[in-house]
Scaffold this motif. Structure first.
Motif, PDB file in Angstrom:
ATOM      1  N   PHE A  77      25.912 -20.019   3.655  1.00 33.15           N
ATOM      2  CA  PHE A  77      24.465 -19.961   3.834  1.00 33.15           C
ATOM      3  C   PHE A  77      23.962 -18.527   3.744  1.00 33.15           C
ATOM      4  N   LEU A 185      17.535 -17.230  13.289  1.00 32.06           N
ATOM      5  CA  LEU A 185      18.872 -17.544  12.789  1.00 32.06           C
ATOM      6  C   LEU A 185      19.944 -16.731  13.506  1.00 32.06           C
ATOM      7  N   PRO A 191      25.206 -23.657  14.938  1.00 33.98           N
ATOM      8  CA  PRO A 191      24.796 -23.780  13.528  1.00 33.98           C
ATOM      9  C   PRO A 191      23.824 -24.936  13.352  1.00 33.98           C
ATOM     10  N   TYR A 193      22.585 -25.867  10.057  1.00 32.35           N
ATOM     11  CA  TYR A 193      22.544 -26.310   8.663  1.00 32.35           C
ATOM     12  C   TYR A 193      23.789 -27.134   8.358  1.00 32.35           C
ATOM     13  N   GLN A 211      25.670 -18.215   9.611  1.00 27.89           N
ATOM     14  CA  GLN A 211      24.237 -18.363   9.851  1.00 27.89           C
ATOM     15  C   GLN A 211      23.652 -17.085  10.455  1.00 27.89           C
TER      16      GLN A 211
END
Length: 251
Positions: A77, A185, A191, A193, A211
């Motif tokens: 990410f 973030l 996390p 995502y 992240q």
């Protein structure tokens, strides 16, 4: 199921040993580069600065979408965020310099700043992000809206008719909201995502650390182009013999 959905564009999550072999020749990316080139040939700046700007923009688009970086965004990410930062903070201003405002209707700078910021936040919301990487159409909807709204914003920043004060305020405001998103973030305790829950381990990093790294990228390096242009505008204004002079497009 999630890993399979990645095959629609950049392929499955890569592993470190094979990442540098994963170049691609995606027709959508090549078409985007062709459209940018055609736009420049028809109405772009034809001086040396314009040629340098359009060349830089095309190189960045090619690196972002055709090189192994594309595959790496599937796994990490943080690389995806860096990819987006390059689009909105470097590629978009280069396009704004190469394809400047040529007359016609204009939108208020404040509205363009808000539109660009909303686009950034929407596509980094977990559900919207997961949908965006599920197939080619939503993927390119994400990329093109990020690039287009940022290009319009930067084009207005560089407009000869734009006053210095509002431009600097818009740039600093955009930095502030981008820093807020990055801070969210960084300080998240888990996390958020799901597509990256299982893709980071081959690279020796946890999903949460990945992240947090993404947040740092958005918080710190992403602000440099905005701050640099704001300082450039301020110095141009202060060095002008006429305090009412508006900044010209940089060359």
């Amino acid at each position: 199921m999630i890993a399979e959905s990645f095959d629609s564009y950049c392929g499955p999550p890569p592993v470190p040993d094979s990442i540098w072999l994963q170049w691609n020749f995606d027709p959508f990316a090549i078409a985007l580069m062709a459209l940018i080139a055609i736009g420049w040939f028809t109405q772009g700046r034809r001086d040396s600065a314009g040629r340098a700007a359009i060349l830089g923009a095309l190189v960045l688009v090619g690196v972002a979408f055709l090189s192994p970086i594309c595959a790496l965004t599937v796994a990490l990410f943080s690389v995806r965020v860096a990819h987006h930062v390059i689009l909105i903070s470097v590629t978009a201003p280069l396009l704004a310099l190469a394809l400047p405002w040529r007359g016609g209707p204009r939108l208020p700078l404040a509205l363009l700043a808000v539109l660009s910021a909303i686009t950034l936040w929407i596509w980094h919301a977990p559900l919207a992000y997961e949908w965006a990487i599920s197939a080619a159409l939503p993927y390119w909807l994400m990329q093109l809206t990020l690039l287009a709204t940022s290009w319009l914003f930067w084009r207005e920043i560089f407009s000869p008719q734009r006053q210095v004060g509002p431009s600097i305020l818009a740039l600093l405001s955009f930095v502030a909201q981008m820093g807020l998103l990055g801070a969210i973030l960084v300080f998240a305790r888990r996390p958020i995502y799901p597509p990256h829950f299982l893709t980071t381990e081959p690279f020796g990093i946890s999903a949460l650390s990945d992240q947090q790294l993404a947040g740092l990228v958005m918080w710190v390096p992403a602000m440099f182009p905005y701050i640099a242009v704001a300082l450039w505008l301020l110095m141009r204004f202060l060095s002008s013999p006429d305090d009412t002079k508006r900044p010209e497009t940089p060359v």
